[in-house]
Design a protein around this motif. Structure first.
Motif, short mmCIF file in Angstrom:
data_model
loop_
_atom_site.label_atom_id
_atom_site.label_comp_id
_atom_site.label_asym_id
_atom_site.label_seq_id
_atom_site.Cartn_x
_atom_site.Cartn_y
_atom_site.Cartn_z
N ARG A 158 51.07 65.63 59.52
CA ARG A 158 51.52 66.93 60.05
C ARG A 158 51.95 66.80 61.51
O ARG A 158 52.96 67.37 61.93
CB ARG A 158 50.41 67.97 59.91
N ALA A 159 51.19 66.05 62.28
CA ALA A 159 51.55 65.87 63.69
C ALA A 159 52.92 65.23 63.82
O ALA A 159 53.72 65.61 64.70
CB ALA A 159 50.49 65.03 64.39
N LEU A 160 53.22 64.27 62.94
CA LEU A 160 54.52 63.61 62.99
C LEU A 160 55.63 64.60 62.61
O LEU A 160 56.66 64.69 63.30
CB LEU A 160 54.53 62.42 62.04
N VAL A 161 55.45 65.35 61.54
CA VAL A 161 56.46 66.32 61.12
C VAL A 161 56.71 67.36 62.21
O VAL A 161 57.85 67.69 62.54
CB VAL A 161 56.03 67.00 59.80
N GLU A 162 55.64 67.85 62.80
CA GLU A 162 55.77 68.90 63.81
C GLU A 162 56.37 68.39 65.12
O GLU A 162 56.85 69.20 65.93
CB GLU A 162 54.42 69.55 64.06
N SER A 163 56.37 67.08 65.32
CA SER A 163 56.92 66.53 66.57
C SER A 163 58.44 66.44 66.54
O SER A 163 59.06 66.22 67.58
CB SER A 163 56.34 65.13 66.82
N LEU A 164 59.06 66.60 65.37
CA LEU A 164 60.49 66.33 65.24
C LEU A 164 61.40 67.48 65.69
O LEU A 164 62.39 67.24 66.37
CB LEU A 164 60.80 65.93 63.80
N ILE A 215 76.35 63.61 64.28
CA ILE A 215 75.80 64.84 64.83
C ILE A 215 74.45 64.51 65.46
O ILE A 215 73.54 64.02 64.77
CB ILE A 215 75.65 65.94 63.76
N TRP A 216 74.33 64.79 66.72
CA TRP A 216 73.15 64.40 67.51
C TRP A 216 72.68 65.58 68.35
O TRP A 216 73.49 66.29 68.96
CB TRP A 216 73.51 63.22 68.40
N GLY A 217 71.37 65.80 68.38
CA GLY A 217 70.80 66.84 69.21
C GLY A 217 70.49 66.33 70.60
O GLY A 217 69.87 65.26 70.74
N ASP A 218 70.90 67.06 71.62
CA ASP A 218 70.71 66.55 72.98
C ASP A 218 69.26 66.62 73.45
O ASP A 218 68.94 66.19 74.57
CB ASP A 218 71.64 67.28 73.97
N ARG A 219 68.35 67.13 72.59
CA ARG A 219 66.93 67.09 72.90
C ARG A 219 66.18 66.13 71.96
O ARG A 219 64.97 66.22 71.78
CB ARG A 219 66.33 68.50 72.82
N ASP A 220 66.92 65.21 71.41
CA ASP A 220 66.34 64.19 70.54
C ASP A 220 65.41 63.29 71.36
O ASP A 220 65.86 62.62 72.29
CB ASP A 220 67.46 63.35 69.90
N GLY A 221 64.14 63.29 71.01
CA GLY A 221 63.18 62.49 71.74
C GLY A 221 63.08 61.05 71.26
O GLY A 221 62.30 60.27 71.81
N GLY A 247 66.83 68.86 68.35
CA GLY A 247 66.10 67.61 68.49
C GLY A 247 66.58 66.58 67.50
O GLY A 247 67.75 66.56 67.10
N HIS A 248 65.64 65.74 67.05
CA HIS A 248 66.02 64.60 66.21
C HIS A 248 66.54 65.03 64.84
O HIS A 248 67.46 64.40 64.31
CB HIS A 248 64.81 63.68 66.04
N VAL A 249 65.97 66.10 64.28
CA VAL A 249 66.40 66.54 62.94
C VAL A 249 67.30 67.76 63.11
O VAL A 249 66.84 68.91 63.04
CB VAL A 249 65.18 66.84 62.05
N VAL A 250 68.57 67.51 63.31
CA VAL A 250 69.50 68.60 63.63
C VAL A 250 69.61 69.59 62.47
O VAL A 250 69.83 70.79 62.70
CB VAL A 250 70.89 68.05 64.00
N HIS A 251 69.45 69.12 61.22
CA HIS A 251 69.59 70.02 60.08
C HIS A 251 68.34 70.87 59.86
O HIS A 251 68.35 71.75 59.01
CB HIS A 251 69.96 69.24 58.81
N TRP A 252 67.28 70.63 60.62
CA TRP A 252 66.15 71.54 60.65
C TRP A 252 66.28 72.50 61.82
O TRP A 252 66.06 73.70 61.68
CB TRP A 252 64.83 70.78 60.78
N ASP A 253 66.66 71.97 62.97
CA ASP A 253 66.75 72.81 64.16
C ASP A 253 67.87 73.84 64.07
O ASP A 253 67.70 74.97 64.54
CB ASP A 253 66.97 71.93 65.41
N ASP A 254 68.99 73.46 63.50
CA ASP A 254 70.12 74.39 63.39
C ASP A 254 70.86 74.13 62.08
O ASP A 254 71.97 73.58 62.07
CB ASP A 254 71.08 74.23 64.58
#
Length: 273
Positions: A158-164, A215-221, A247-254
């Motif tokens: 869960r911690a890994l999933v929530e970090s993305l 496609i890249w998120g500019d807050r990708d950690g 962030g890293h998973v652009v298709h989740w963030d937007d």
């Protein structure tokens, strides 16, 4: 306008694993194959698929060792996943497709495109690295995954999933992604990640003539912009599109913007009607 929801089916690859997959849209439309990242399943694309137009023929398989797919004792390198992709397309009678690789699955679509350039209409990379062998975040993840044992620790997963993501996700979707990740045995996590880290060059991409969209998120950690520019430079016909605030998973963030960008790319690949 989004199409109807997906129908789940199963593909039994000749001499290979059993792969559940989701299918939606117009069977006569442009084929688009969505490939998920390590430890995910096809369900990682549910937010994106819900926003794709029904004119596309969308296929999203769960890859070997992931979700409810068969879990063979070995075969978790990018070349193995690419061979499964070839078998999947053959089984469904799909000669050419737009291939979409999320994160680590970009290695799979790259390998397939290098080996079968005429079967690729276009390539889309969603937060997909150029290489991970020199990536500090990947090295840290390998150390964490090396300590995984079965059954997996739900708290760690869960911690890994929530970090993305950088934006809040529906709690029920987070729960779903945790449950899907828990389906992959510890050895699949380890072997898949090691297969990614063993890839040390971008050879073969200079022969890929299909257009590519990054496609890249500019807050990708995990992936710096320089990594994406490196991948774009290795592909002869590439465009780097930056999603601000993702962030890293652009298709989740937007997922809405990602769906719009993907549909426009597929239309451009198809050319004039």
């Amino acid at each position: 306008m989004a199409g109807q929801g997906p129908v789940t089916r199963t593909a039994r690859l000749p001499g290979g694993p059993l792969l559940p997959y989701a299918e939606q849209g117009d069977p006569a439309g442009p084929p688009v194959v969505l490939l998920h990242a390590v430890a995910d399943s096809w369900r990682a694309f549910e937010p994106l698929m819900a926003r794709l137009p029904g004119t596309l023929h969308v296929l999203a398989p769960s890859q070997r060792g992931h979700g409810c797919a068969s879990c063979p004792p070995q075969g978790y390198r990018p070349a193995d996943f690419a061979a499964d992709l070839a078998g999947f397309l053959d089984l469904l009678g799909i000669e050419r497709a737009v291939l979409v690789g999320a994160s680590s699955a970009g290695f799979t679509v790259r390998r397939f495109a290098a080996d079968h350039p005429r079967r690729v209409t276009g390539l889309v990379f969603l937060g997909s690295p150029a290489l991970l062998c020199d990536n500090p975040a990947a090295a840290a993840l390998r150390e964490s995954v090396a300590r995984f044992t079965d059954p997996l620790d739900p708290v760690a997963v869960r911690a890994l999933v929530e970090s993305l993501p950088t934006r809040p996700l529906p709690p029920e979707f987070v729960d779903l992604m945790v449950q899907e990740s828990l389906r992959a045995p510890a050895r699949v996590w380890r072997d898949t990640l090691q297969g990614l880290l063993d890839e040390t060059d971008l050879g073969g991409l200079d022969g890929v003539t299909a257009p590519a969209l990054l496609i890249w998120g500019d807050r990708d950690g995990i992936l710096p912009r320089a990594d994406q520019e490196r991948l774009a430079a290795a592909l002869p016909r590439s465009t780097l599109l930056v999603h601000e605030g993702s962030g890293h998973v652009v298709h989740w963030d937007d997922p809405a913007r990602t769906a719009t960008d993907l549909a426009a790319f597929v239309a451009a690949c198809a050319g004039p009607a």
